[in-house]
Each structure stands twice: as C-alpha cells, then as structure tokens.
Design a protein around this motif. Sequence first.
Motif, PDB file in Angstrom:
ATOM      1  N   SER B   2      -1.353  -0.767  -7.582  1.00  0.00           N
ATOM      2  CA  SER B   2      -1.756  -2.127  -7.261  1.00  0.00           C
ATOM      3  C   SER B   2      -0.955  -2.690  -6.098  1.00  0.00           C
ATOM      4  O   SER B   2      -1.412  -3.574  -5.404  1.00  0.00           O
ATOM      5  CB  SER B   2      -1.583  -3.013  -8.490  1.00  0.00           C
ATOM      6  N   THR B   3       0.243  -2.136  -5.859  1.00  0.00           N
ATOM      7  CA  THR B   3       1.074  -2.664  -4.780  1.00  0.00           C
ATOM      8  C   THR B   3       0.449  -2.408  -3.419  1.00  0.00           C
ATOM      9  O   THR B   3       0.780  -3.054  -2.446  1.00  0.00           O
ATOM     10  CB  THR B   3       2.467  -2.012  -4.795  1.00  0.00           C
ATOM     11  N   ASP B   4      -0.476  -1.422  -3.368  1.00  0.00           N
ATOM     12  CA  ASP B   4      -1.082  -1.085  -2.089  1.00  0.00           C
ATOM     13  C   ASP B   4      -2.200  -2.039  -1.704  1.00  0.00           C
ATOM     14  O   ASP B   4      -2.591  -2.118  -0.555  1.00  0.00           O
ATOM     15  CB  ASP B   4      -1.683   0.321  -2.160  1.00  0.00           C
ATOM     16  N   VAL B   5      -2.723  -2.728  -2.688  1.00  0.00           N
ATOM     17  CA  VAL B   5      -3.945  -3.489  -2.457  1.00  0.00           C
ATOM     18  C   VAL B   5      -3.679  -4.676  -1.531  1.00  0.00           C
ATOM     19  O   VAL B   5      -2.688  -5.392  -1.684  1.00  0.00           O
ATOM     20  CB  VAL B   5      -4.508  -3.964  -3.811  1.00  0.00           C
ATOM     21  N   ASN B   6      -4.588  -4.875  -0.575  1.00  0.00           N
ATOM     22  CA  ASN B   6      -4.562  -6.040   0.304  1.00  0.00           C
ATOM     23  C   ASN B   6      -3.206  -6.305   0.939  1.00  0.00           C
ATOM     24  O   ASN B   6      -2.588  -7.344   0.724  1.00  0.00           O
ATOM     25  CB  ASN B   6      -4.986  -7.299  -0.457  1.00  0.00           C
ATOM     26  N   VAL B   7      -2.741  -5.337   1.673  1.00  0.00           N
ATOM     27  CA  VAL B   7      -1.465  -5.518   2.343  1.00  0.00           C
ATOM     28  C   VAL B   7      -1.621  -6.628   3.372  1.00  0.00           C
ATOM     29  O   VAL B   7      -2.489  -6.582   4.226  1.00  0.00           O
ATOM     30  CB  VAL B   7      -1.041  -4.220   3.037  1.00  0.00           C
ATOM     31  N   LYS B   8      -0.790  -7.643   3.275  1.00  0.00           N
ATOM     32  CA  LYS B   8      -0.911  -8.756   4.215  1.00  0.00           C
ATOM     33  C   LYS B   8       0.076  -8.564   5.354  1.00  0.00           C
ATOM     34  O   LYS B   8       1.158  -8.030   5.178  1.00  0.00           O
ATOM     35  CB  LYS B   8      -0.639 -10.071   3.485  1.00  0.00           C
ATOM     36  N   LEU B   9      -0.329  -9.015   6.507  1.00  0.00           N
ATOM     37  CA  LEU B   9       0.485  -8.771   7.684  1.00  0.00           C
ATOM     38  C   LEU B   9       1.814  -9.519   7.639  1.00  0.00           C
ATOM     39  O   LEU B   9       2.764  -9.133   8.281  1.00  0.00           O
ATOM     40  CB  LEU B   9      -0.283  -9.174   8.942  1.00  0.00           C
ATOM     41  N   ASP B  10       1.881 -10.606   6.878  1.00  0.00           N
ATOM     42  CA  ASP B  10       3.130 -11.369   6.851  1.00  0.00           C
ATOM     43  C   ASP B  10       4.037 -10.930   5.711  1.00  0.00           C
ATOM     44  O   ASP B  10       5.034 -11.566   5.415  1.00  0.00           O
ATOM     45  CB  ASP B  10       2.850 -12.866   6.743  1.00  0.00           C
ATOM     46  N   ALA B  11       3.692  -9.820   5.058  1.00  0.00           N
ATOM     47  CA  ALA B  11       4.460  -9.415   3.884  1.00  0.00           C
ATOM     48  C   ALA B  11       5.824  -8.841   4.244  1.00  0.00           C
ATOM     49  O   ALA B  11       6.713  -8.791   3.414  1.00  0.00           O
ATOM     50  CB  ALA B  11       3.679  -8.397   3.065  1.00  0.00           C
ATOM     51  N   LEU B  12       6.002  -8.399   5.507  1.00  0.00           N
ATOM     52  CA  LEU B  12       7.268  -7.764   5.859  1.00  0.00           C
ATOM     53  C   LEU B  12       8.324  -8.817   6.166  1.00  0.00           C
ATOM     54  O   LEU B  12       8.056  -9.781   6.881  1.00  0.00           O
ATOM     55  CB  LEU B  12       7.090  -6.881   7.086  1.00  0.00           C
ATOM     56  N   PRO B  13       9.540  -8.654   5.667  1.00  0.00           N
ATOM     57  CA  PRO B  13      10.605  -9.606   5.963  1.00  0.00           C
ATOM     58  C   PRO B  13      11.013  -9.511   7.434  1.00  0.00           C
ATOM     59  O   PRO B  13      11.140  -8.414   7.974  1.00  0.00           O
ATOM     60  CB  PRO B  13      11.745  -9.158   5.037  1.00  0.00           C
ATOM     61  N   GLY B  14      11.175 -10.657   8.074  1.00  0.00           N
ATOM     62  CA  GLY B  14      11.629 -10.666   9.466  1.00  0.00           C
ATOM     63  C   GLY B  14      10.529 -10.430  10.465  1.00  0.00           C
ATOM     64  O   GLY B  14      10.787 -10.199  11.641  1.00  0.00           O
ATOM     65  N   LEU B  15       9.278 -10.460   9.997  1.00  0.00           N
ATOM     66  CA  LEU B  15       8.172 -10.189  10.905  1.00  0.00           C
ATOM     67  C   LEU B  15       7.958 -11.365  11.858  1.00  0.00           C
ATOM     68  O   LEU B  15       7.882 -12.506  11.435  1.00  0.00           O
ATOM     69  CB  LEU B  15       6.895  -9.954  10.099  1.00  0.00           C
ATOM     70  N   ASP B  16       7.898 -11.061  13.131  1.00  0.00           N
ATOM     71  CA  ASP B  16       7.693 -12.093  14.138  1.00  0.00           C
ATOM     72  C   ASP B  16       6.377 -11.797  14.848  1.00  0.00           C
ATOM     73  O   ASP B  16       6.294 -10.873  15.640  1.00  0.00           O
ATOM     74  CB  ASP B  16       8.876 -12.065  15.121  1.00  0.00           C
ATOM     75  N   PRO B  17       5.330 -12.582  14.551  1.00  0.00           N
ATOM     76  CA  PRO B  17       4.007 -12.278  15.121  1.00  0.00           C
ATOM     77  C   PRO B  17       4.003 -12.310  16.643  1.00  0.00           C
ATOM     78  O   PRO B  17       3.114 -11.729  17.270  1.00  0.00           O
ATOM     79  CB  PRO B  17       3.112 -13.379  14.556  1.00  0.00           C
ATOM     80  N   LYS B  18       5.000 -12.996  17.249  1.00  0.00           N
ATOM     81  CA  LYS B  18       4.993 -13.099  18.704  1.00  0.00           C
ATOM     82  C   LYS B  18       5.720 -11.940  19.360  1.00  0.00           C
ATOM     83  O   LYS B  18       5.618 -11.742  20.569  1.00  0.00           O
ATOM     84  CB  LYS B  18       5.632 -14.423  19.132  1.00  0.00           C
ATOM     85  N   ALA B  19       6.467 -11.165  18.573  1.00  0.00           N
ATOM     86  CA  ALA B  19       7.195 -10.027  19.143  1.00  0.00           C
ATOM     87  C   ALA B  19       6.216  -8.918  19.523  1.00  0.00           C
ATOM     88  O   ALA B  19       5.057  -8.921  19.100  1.00  0.00           O
ATOM     89  CB  ALA B  19       8.224  -9.517  18.150  1.00  0.00           C
TER      90      ALA B  19
END
Lengths: 353, 345
Positions: B2-19
Amino acid sequence: MGRYVIRRLLQFIPTVLGTMFLLHYLTSLAIQFSGNPVRALFGDRTPPPALLQAVTERLGYDDPCLGTRGDPCLFRPAETGSGLFGSGYELGLFFDRLANIFFRFDFGINLRQREVTDLVADAIPFTLKLLVIAILFEAIVGIAAGVLAGLRNGSFTDYLVKISTVFVISVPIFVLGLVVREFVGVKFGNVLRGQDWIPDVISAGMFSPGFKADYPWASLIIPGMVLGATSLAVTARLTRTSIMENIRADYVRTAKAKGLATKRVIGVHTLRNSLIPVITFLGVDIGAAMAGAVVTETIFNVPGIGRLVTMSARTGESSVVIGVVTMLVLVVLIANLLVDLLYAVLDPRIRYE
Amino acid sequence: MSTDVNVKLDALPGLDPKALPLQVKNLQVEFRTRNGIAHAVNGVSFDVRAGETRAILGESGCGKSVTAQAIMGILDSPPGFVTGGEILYRGVDLLKLPESERRKVRANRIAMIFQDALSALNPVFTVGFQLGELFRKHRGMSRQDAKARSVELLDLVKIPAAKQRVNDYPHQFSGGMRQRVMIAMALALDPEVLIADEPTTALDVTVQAQIMALLAELQRERNMALVLITHDMGVVADVADRISVMYAGRVIEEAGVHEIYASPAHPYTKGLLESIPRLDLKGQELSAIKGLPPALTNIPPGCAFNPRCRYAQDVCKQDPAPALFQVSPSRTAACHFWKEVKGDE
C-alpha cells in the motif's frame, strides 16, 4: 502443437517395443540358463512330470524356445503350413506377448495365477505415495536451498549448500538407504519408541525401520526423503547456478529500474526465468525416481511397484516383469511429454510446430 | 504494497519544486574487483533543466553507463559502490534517501531506457504485463485498468494494433518496436527526468532516426529533462542542447552543442570530431585517436588522456589532473592548453 504431440506419440512405439524386447530377451535368457521357474512352486519336492508339464503350460512357460540357450524367441518353426512368406517359421513367443498385451490387454499372470494388472493395482498406491513425498521434498527443499545459495553467492549458506550437495550426490542411494535405515529407523527409532510421551505416529510410524501398513504416509516419509535426496542435491545446484546467472540479467536490472520491491524483482522477475531449467529437470527426474523406487522400496520393504519388479525378477516371472516395466515405461514417456509441453508454457519463446 | 500507491511528488522531505530536476555533483563510483579497484566515475558533475537534453558522450568504458546506473541506484553492488558526491533530484540528495524511499523515485520521477531492449525486457512475460506492473505496483490499479493504460501507452509510442500487441511477448516484436515498448515503459508514470542509455545503438539507421524523433517529440510534449548517453556524435548533434564529454570517468569538456561542434576546447573532443568520416574529405585517410583508453584500474597520473594527446607536455603527466577551466561563461574544459586547442583550427 497437435502435430508435435502426434509425432511424439508415434515415437513412443519404437521406445516401448525396444524396451519390451530387451525385457523379454533378458527374462528368457534367465529361464534358458537357470531352468523352468515353475519348479520353484514345488519347493524341494520333485513334481510328477505330467503335473509340472500341465502347470508350466498353464502359466505360459511351455514355449520350446525357452529350452534353447540364447534363443531370442522371435520366431518358431511353423506347425502348420509354410509359415511366414514360405520360410517355414512363424511369429514366436515375443510376438505372442505383444499381441496379448496390446490386442487383448492381457498382461498375463504370476506364478500364483494372479493377474499382473491386479498386482500393479495393489502396489501402485504405495509407489505413488513414495514418489509424491520424494518429488515434493526435492522440489521444495532443493529450490529453497538453491535460491538462498544463489542469492548470497560466497556466503556461509552458499558454501553449506555447495558442500552438502556434493556429499549427497556422491553417496549411492543404496548406501544412503541402508545407513538411514540402520541409524534413523533402528537406532534412533528405538530411542524414540522407549519414550512414552512421543506419539506412535512418530515413533512407530515415521521412524520405523521399514514400511508400516498402519501408517501408510508417515512410514513413507523417510524412504521418500532417501529417494529424493540425490535429485534434491542436483535441483539445489541447478537452481543456484540458474539464479546466479539470471540475477545479473539485463531484465532484472530493468525490473529494479522500474522501482519494484526487491521481493518482486527476485520472486517474479528472477525466479520465473531461473526455474525453467529446474522444472525441466524435475519432470525428467520422475523417471529416475521410478528407478530409484526399485532400490528404496526393497530396502525399506515397501510393497510397491519397485519391490514387485525386484521379487518377480528374482523368481523369473517374465510376464510380471514385462508387464510392470512396460507400464512404467509408458508412465515415464507420458510424463516426459507433459514436461516438454509445460516447457512451452513456461518459456513463451519455445514453440512446437 | 500500500505504501507504493499514489506516490505524491511532495512526499519527499526537502523537495524544492523550483530546483533543477537533476543535478549530479562530483559523483564518484568504484568497482572493487579481485584485480584491484576500478575507478569508473571520478568526480562527474552535470545538471539538466526541464525540457532540456543533456548528452553524455564518450567511448565504451568511460563511465557513462555507470553514471546512469548510479543515478538510478541500480548498480550491481557489490562490486559497484558510490563513494562520494551528490545526486540531487529537485534538491533532494538521492544518495541519502533510504532504499525504500529511493525505490519510489525510480520510474516515478527518474526513469531509464536501456540499450538493448531484447535483453532488457523480461522474455517470459507479455509486454502488457511488464507495462501494467508499473500501474499496479505504483498506482494500485486493477489488472484491467492497468492493461487499458498499457494499451494507451503503446498507442502513445506509435505501435500499430496496440490492443492486440499488448498480449505479445518481447521476442515477437521487431527491434525498433521493442525499443518503443522500452520507451513506453519509461514514460508510464510521467517521470520528470528520462535517462536514455544508448537508446539507438542496437538499431539500424532508419529506425534510429524514428526512435530519436519519437523521443524528442515526447520530451517536448511533457517538458521532460532528458539525459542522453551515447557515443554517437551524429545523434548528439541532432537532439542535444548541452554536452558533457567523458573520458576515463571524468567530464573533460562541457558546453552547448553548437560551441562544441564549432570549436572544441579539449584535444579528446577535437579528436572525436575529426574522426567522423566526412564526405568532403573523401579519399583521405580518416583521422583517428591513436591508442586505447586507460584501464580504469590503472588511470595514468595527471590528465588521463595525456598518453594519447598530441598537445601533451610535462605538466599534463603530473598530478593533479587539470581542473575544469572556464572557457567562456557557459562552457568548461579540463585541459591546460585549451586556448591552443580551441584556437588551433
């Protein structure tokens, strides 16, 4: 596919005929050199010649060719007419036997006038139980050991599997059987039988020195493990090399790159490919297990097909030997054909045209 | 799962969408073998923007495929180990993520196309199974939905009769069609970065062009960052925006595609360009770089290219290896004599 199966079925004919001729000739030679097997029925008494003659005739050992050493019993002098193509000979004992088996479905009788088909029907459940235990044992334990060793190449498990399999492969089955019977069945079993708290199914069944009719499954577990031991070692080694080869394959790397869990990368993408040769071996091994059953059943006194063949060969009962082994040959041939068809299911790159 | 389902892009810690979608900094990879340590990658750095194509160019054994595998985290380990550097996906260092997190980055955000699609696809499963698996395991779709999506994907990569072909096995496809399946598999989960490791090497020239055109089209539609690993200068010239040339596990020149073709600033790049057969020089001897690349277990001191270099002088044979000199604001080259190389036309 259909044509392939038909071609394979046609190939059965020479195989079966060849085997039958070999068995026929060997058992005939035994009679020609050591005398009429029917005399054994009378023990140390000398039967009146007329009675012996009558019984011999009824049991089918009266063919004159059985009195000539080395005669393959293929043809005999024609009693009436000019025989085949005017040669003065007609078809002999071998062809009579073929006709009885394939046209009248009559596999003959043993010395005590029991039908061979009845004997087989009585014996086969025990052999099947033994084979099921042996094949399950070698498939489950062999594949598990091979996978563990293959995934951890160079580890302790790997060395353990490598060394123990070499050991098992190099011990012949009759030595292994006798040793296991003596130490596990007799010595260790006696210790268990001295303890009240151990249930009988374990102490008297599983660890009995031979087959016990009261515990048909339990008492066959150890004979089955002995029977499967050598093939288990081969299965483990085959699985190990196969896993080691496939784990480095490009498609396994693709599976990893797809972000699949290790469990799935190994369990689905690696294992499926690695097991193709293993399953082929297991299928072919059913035939070898039948041969091994002859030895194992004799050692552990299991009243199965193997012991039936051994006993009949000792008393020179040609009809039983020929009938039973012919059936076994057919079983092995059909098993091999099924394995080849299964192979195409396992590996879609294989097509039978 | 179940952990694989619907991985969201903001799930990673420290993720910077502008990088930047992918930034590799000073990556070091070594293979510990019985014959010693092979230094396959020795401080490779590059980055790639969304919608941009970064070509990594080099001979066989220069470490370009190893770099790709290190980014994906699929090095055979042992013997391969990442010993230093950073691999940043939108600011998140993938090398510091636990394996369970990193696994979700693969295919979801950074996907890879392999060289030989025949061996890279599993021979015993249908392409539908292998495509659908991504949707089932990463998105928790049912078998039916996953299959429908697989058909859509095969349509997307222009495989005719996708509905029927989804049930075929890899060996039933032609080389070009197989590579399309490979591309479909990489694009299945809409990754932001696509690494293509010699995607056209196993194909003949007309099919190569079709595959490259397809890749370019899909990249444009999705604004993907593409890392194209190749040894084919022709392919690079057509599609790349920026080029990193690798030699013996190092980037030795980094520049925009036009600059590099017009005026290479490293003798190795120059040698590569001169070794392309040219119609206007028909009849003359083809210029080739003499010698062989060094064994990665025994890289010469100083500039690794010095034994084969016609510009080499004593300074090139001494450690440290030449650093990347700033040739212009947008390009670098690791040669002490870049001015001579660049000016010497």
